[in-house]
Scaffold this active site. Structure first.
Site, PDB file in Angstrom:
ATOM      1  N   TRP A  42       0.870  -1.183   0.000  1.00 46.97           N
ATOM      2  CA  TRP A  42       0.000   0.000   0.000  1.00 46.97           C
ATOM      3  C   TRP A  42       0.899   1.222   0.000  1.00 46.97           C
ATOM      4  CZ3 TRP A  42      -4.464   2.415  -0.470  1.00 46.97           C
ATOM      5  CH2 TRP A  42      -4.929   3.374   0.423  1.00 46.97           C
ATOM      6  N   PHE A  46      -0.514   8.392   4.366  1.00 47.04           N
ATOM      7  CA  PHE A  46      -0.207   8.660   5.774  1.00 47.04           C
ATOM      8  C   PHE A  46       1.263   8.374   6.061  1.00 47.04           C
ATOM      9  CE2 PHE A  46       0.322   7.463  10.165  1.00 47.04           C
ATOM     10  CZ  PHE A  46      -0.424   8.394  10.852  1.00 47.04           C
ATOM     11  N   ASP A  56      -0.895  14.074   7.583  1.00 45.50           N
ATOM     12  CA  ASP A  56      -1.527  13.538   6.367  1.00 45.50           C
ATOM     13  C   ASP A  56      -2.749  14.395   6.043  1.00 45.50           C
ATOM     14  OD1 ASP A  56      -2.327  11.858   4.302  1.00 45.50           O
ATOM     15  OD2 ASP A  56      -3.272  10.400   5.638  1.00 45.50           O
ATOM     16  N   ARG A 157     -13.228   4.739  -2.221  1.00 48.08           N
ATOM     17  CA  ARG A 157     -13.153   4.699  -0.742  1.00 48.08           C
ATOM     18  C   ARG A 157     -14.229   5.606  -0.150  1.00 48.08           C
ATOM     19  NH1 ARG A 157      -7.705   5.955   2.777  1.00 48.08           N
ATOM     20  NH2 ARG A 157      -8.670   7.162   4.446  1.00 48.08           N
ATOM     21  N   HIS A 188     -14.253   2.608   5.205  1.00 50.75           N
ATOM     22  CA  HIS A 188     -13.334   2.966   6.288  1.00 50.75           C
ATOM     23  C   HIS A 188     -14.123   3.325   7.546  1.00 50.75           C
ATOM     24  CE1 HIS A 188      -9.423   3.579   7.734  1.00 50.75           C
ATOM     25  NE2 HIS A 188      -9.173   4.821   7.355  1.00 50.75           N
TER      26      HIS A 188
HETATM   27  C1  SPV Z   1      -3.172   5.697   4.682  1.00 53.69           C
HETATM   28  O1  SPV Z   1      -2.475   4.769   5.115  1.00 53.69           O
HETATM   29  O2  SPV Z   1      -2.681   6.696   4.132  1.00 53.69           O
HETATM   30  C2  SPV Z   1      -4.636   5.633   4.791  1.00 53.69           C
HETATM   31  C3  SPV Z   1      -5.233   4.801   5.839  1.00 53.69           C
HETATM   32  O3  SPV Z   1      -5.301   6.296   4.032  1.00 53.69           O
HETATM   33  S1  SPV Z   1      -5.711   5.821   7.180  1.00 53.69           S
HETATM   34  O4  SPV Z   1      -4.572   6.608   7.575  1.00 53.69           O
HETATM   35  O5  SPV Z   1      -6.179   4.934   8.246  1.00 53.69           O
HETATM   36  O6  SPV Z   1      -6.815   6.672   6.739  1.00 53.69           O
HETATM   37 MG    MG Z   2      -4.235   7.793   3.046  1.00 52.10          MG
END
Ligand code: SPV
Ligand code: MG
Length: 292
Positions: A42, A46, A56, A157, A188
């Site tokens: 992934w 963030f 973020d 999402r 989410h």
């Molecule tokens: C990320 O990992 O950037 C996400 C997941 O979007 S979260 O931070 O939980 O929204």
């Molecule tokens: Mg993210």
């Protein structure tokens, strides 16, 4: 088989558990994820923001994220699921972004239905503003029309639960985004138990599988996810940077406390292990063969 084809095939498998996608903020973390046995990485917004010491909140540019994704793609054979936040603007920005991410080596993009600039989802009392459903449908349709590889996944999402708008709104949005062409729905939640996610999963009658990011509700493991039946992908969204920070924080503090590295050196990886991950053996072999 291309990474995107492989990922799509895994998405449509029946009778197997969900696939496990680990957050990567660097090529090095992607190498570790591949060795550990994950199915994909992934390219987390963030984690990259945190790597730069930033929140973020739309502060990392598309160019910064793309540069890192290209570097990751150069060091792993795993499929890369790119976190493109809100798609960097409207449907026109999404068209540009999808072309760039596909060329950079991603196998999928996740686009979230919040306004730009987004606020990180897990923040207590964060400002969470959602786009109108029609506007986000336009972004999904633009993404689907832009991708060149039929196997490239467009994942929509939904942030309705994050914004406190409830399950009915989340289901309406999910159906609308599937109608717009989304291949999967990422639902989410920031609740500390998995009740919202399990309830959504049981209520979901749509034709596409679900994706979850069990950051806030870590107890929902693959066994329980498999029993739910329609969740095909689990993304471990901030576990790479948290694991790295845990070790660095502890090690750095000990070095200051001890007045040197005389104690910590036994408790961290030896440099030979870093050499192995850097493929030093192959480089030495190439030296022997080609350097004259
Ligand atoms: C990320 O990992 O950037 C996400 C997941 O979007 S979260 O931070 O939980 O929204
Ligand atoms: Mg993210």
């Amino acid at each position: 088989m291309s990474a995107a084809k492989h990922l799509r095939a895994r998405m449509t498998e029946t009778g197997t558990g969900p696939i496990h996608i680990m957050a990567a903020h660097s090529p090095f973390s992607a190498i570790l994820a591949e060795e550990a046995g994950f199915d994909g990485v992934w390219a987390s917004g963030f984690e990259l923001a945190a790597l730069y010491g930033l929140a973020d909140m739309g502060l990392i540019t598309m160019t910064q994220h793309l540069d890192m994704l290209r570097a990751i793609a150069g060091r792993t054979t795993l499929p890369i699921v790119a976190d493109i936040d809100t798609g960097y603007g409207n449907a026109i920005n999404v068209i540009h972004a999808v072309g760039e991410y596909e060329r950079a080596g991603a196998s999928a993009v996740v686009i979230e239905d919040k306004t730009f600039p987004k606020v990180t989802s897990l923040l207590a009392n964060g400002r969470q503003e959602l786009l109108r459903i029609e506007e986000f449908q336009g972004k999904i349709e633009a993404a689907v029309a832009t991708k060149r590889d039929a196997d490239f996944l467009i994942i929509a999402r939904i942030e309705a639960l994050i914004a406190g708008l409830g399950e009915a709104e989340a289901l309406d949005r999910a159906n609308a985004y599937v109608a717009a062409g989304a291949d999967m729905i990422l639902i989410h939640s920031k609740k500390s138990d998995s009740s919202e996610i399990e309830s959504f999963s049981r209520a979901w009658r749509g034709s596409v599988p679900l994706v979850i990011v069990p950051n806030a509700y870590p107890d929902l493991d693959a066994e329980r996810v498999t029993a739910l039946g329609n969740i095909r992908m689990m993304i471990y969204g901030n576990y790479g940077i948290r694991a790295a920070a845990t070790c660095m924080q502890e090690t750095f503090r000990r070095i200051i406390a001890d007045g040197g590295v005389q104690n910590v050196h036994k408790d961290i990886l030896p440099v030979e292990e870093i050499f192995r991950l850097q493929r030093m053996r192959e480089i030495r072999a190439a030296e022997d063969r080609y350097l004259r």
